[in-house]
Design a protein around this motif. Structure first.
Motif, PDB file in Angstrom:
ATOM      1  N   VAL A   1       0.848  -1.192   0.000  1.00  0.00           N
ATOM      2  CA  VAL A   1       0.000   0.000   0.000  1.00  0.00           C
ATOM      3  C   VAL A   1       0.884   1.243   0.000  1.00  0.00           C
ATOM      4  N   GLU A   2       0.760   2.063  -1.027  1.00  0.00           N
ATOM      5  CA  GLU A   2       1.504   3.313  -1.137  1.00  0.00           C
ATOM      6  C   GLU A   2       0.628   4.478  -0.694  1.00  0.00           C
ATOM      7  N   TRP A   3       1.256   5.455  -0.033  1.00  0.00           N
ATOM      8  CA  TRP A   3       0.553   6.671   0.343  1.00  0.00           C
ATOM      9  C   TRP A   3       0.630   7.668  -0.800  1.00  0.00           C
ATOM     10  N   GLN A   4      -0.496   8.258  -1.142  1.00  0.00           N
ATOM     11  CA  GLN A   4      -0.590   9.156  -2.290  1.00  0.00           C
ATOM     12  C   GLN A   4      -0.401  10.595  -1.837  1.00  0.00           C
ATOM     13  N   HIS A   5       0.841  10.967  -1.506  1.00  0.00           N
ATOM     14  CA  HIS A   5       1.136  12.335  -1.075  1.00  0.00           C
ATOM     15  C   HIS A   5       1.240  13.258  -2.285  1.00  0.00           C
ATOM     16  N   THR A   6       0.626  14.413  -2.226  1.00  0.00           N
ATOM     17  CA  THR A   6       0.747  15.396  -3.289  1.00  0.00           C
ATOM     18  C   THR A   6       2.036  16.201  -3.112  1.00  0.00           C
TER      19      THR A   6
END
Length: 248
Positions: free
Chosen positions: A191-196
């Motif tokens: 699971v990857e975190w979708q940081h902007t």
């Protein structure tokens, strides 16, 4: 099993590659250099002989590149035991001043104000759940005037459909989503975190670091398998470099 443990398990499977291909990674370490985009930003700092903390150090090859560019000592942190053990074996074989520690990050198991450069490169920020804690820990371990350097996949990359002919976005992902499941090798299922970009810069600035450089690049730092994609033709951002300085 929560997302953190699911990700650790996926990367544990991926870490078998570091053991299985030890000899190949050892040969890479003998001559490794940072990417030109990285050196354009951080080469002058490395020539000053910094002590470096590498977060999520993986196979450790970049640590030898950091030494080759001028770092005097590197500490690598990774949460996979196989990655840490195999990277330490390679460092010891080459007599390199690198020490590896297994650790979930943040926090970072190093003293306050103990390093000159925190290096976070090539597929690391996406595994950080709490950006604010990550940035605060970075500020804690840096000496006054020290730097954070990030070279990372652009947050837009997970949205690209890797079609060879047409540039288009995936329907199942959002730039503003909290996370997504990685469906490419080696971290398939993690699971990857979708940081902007905005959230990353805001976290760094909020920790008291001043952003000095933020550059977006059209080239990806990694391509899965033999894939060729229209998204890599130079029109879209695929990676970025960020340099920030702690006052002092």
């Amino acid at each position: 099993m929560d997302d953190h443990e699911r990700t650790r398990e996926a990367w544990g499977r991926a870490g078998e590659k570091y053991v299985r291909e030890h000899a190949e990674f050892l040969e890479q370490a003998r001559t490794a250099t940072l990417f030109p985009h990285e050196l354009e930003v951080v080469a002058d700092l490395l020539r000053q002989g910094p002590e470096v903390l590498h977060l999520m150090s993986g196979n450790g090859v970049d640590d030898h590149a950091l030494l080759r560019a001028g770092a005097v000592r590197v500490t690598g942190l990774d949460y996979d035991e196989r990655a840490v053990t195999s990277a330490q074996e390679r460092a010891d074989a080459l007599g390199a001043p690198i020490r590896y520690v297994r650790a979930d990050v943040p926090p970072f198991p190093v003293p306050d104000a103990s390093v000159d450069l925190v290096y976070t490169g090539k597929g690391a920020v996406v595994w950080v759940a709490d950006l604010d804690a990550w940035a605060q820990e970075t500020a804690r371990v840096l000496r006054p005037g020290g730097h954070l350097f990030v070279h990372e996949a652009h947050p837009m990359v997970p949205l690209y459909d890797l079609d060879a002919q047409t540039t288009r976005m995936r329907d199942d992902r959002s730039y503003f989503a909290a996370s997504h499941v990685n469906d490419t090798f080696p971290a398939h299922g993690a699971v990857e975190w979708q940081h902007t970009v905005g959230s990353i810069v805001t976290a760094v600035a909020g920790a008291g670091l001043r952003v000095e450089v933020l550059r977006e690049h059209p080239a990806p730092f990694w391509k899965p398998g033999e894939v060729e994609a229209a998204a890599w033709d130079g029109r879209l951002p695929n990676s970025y470099s960020l340099l920030a300085r702690l006052s002092g």
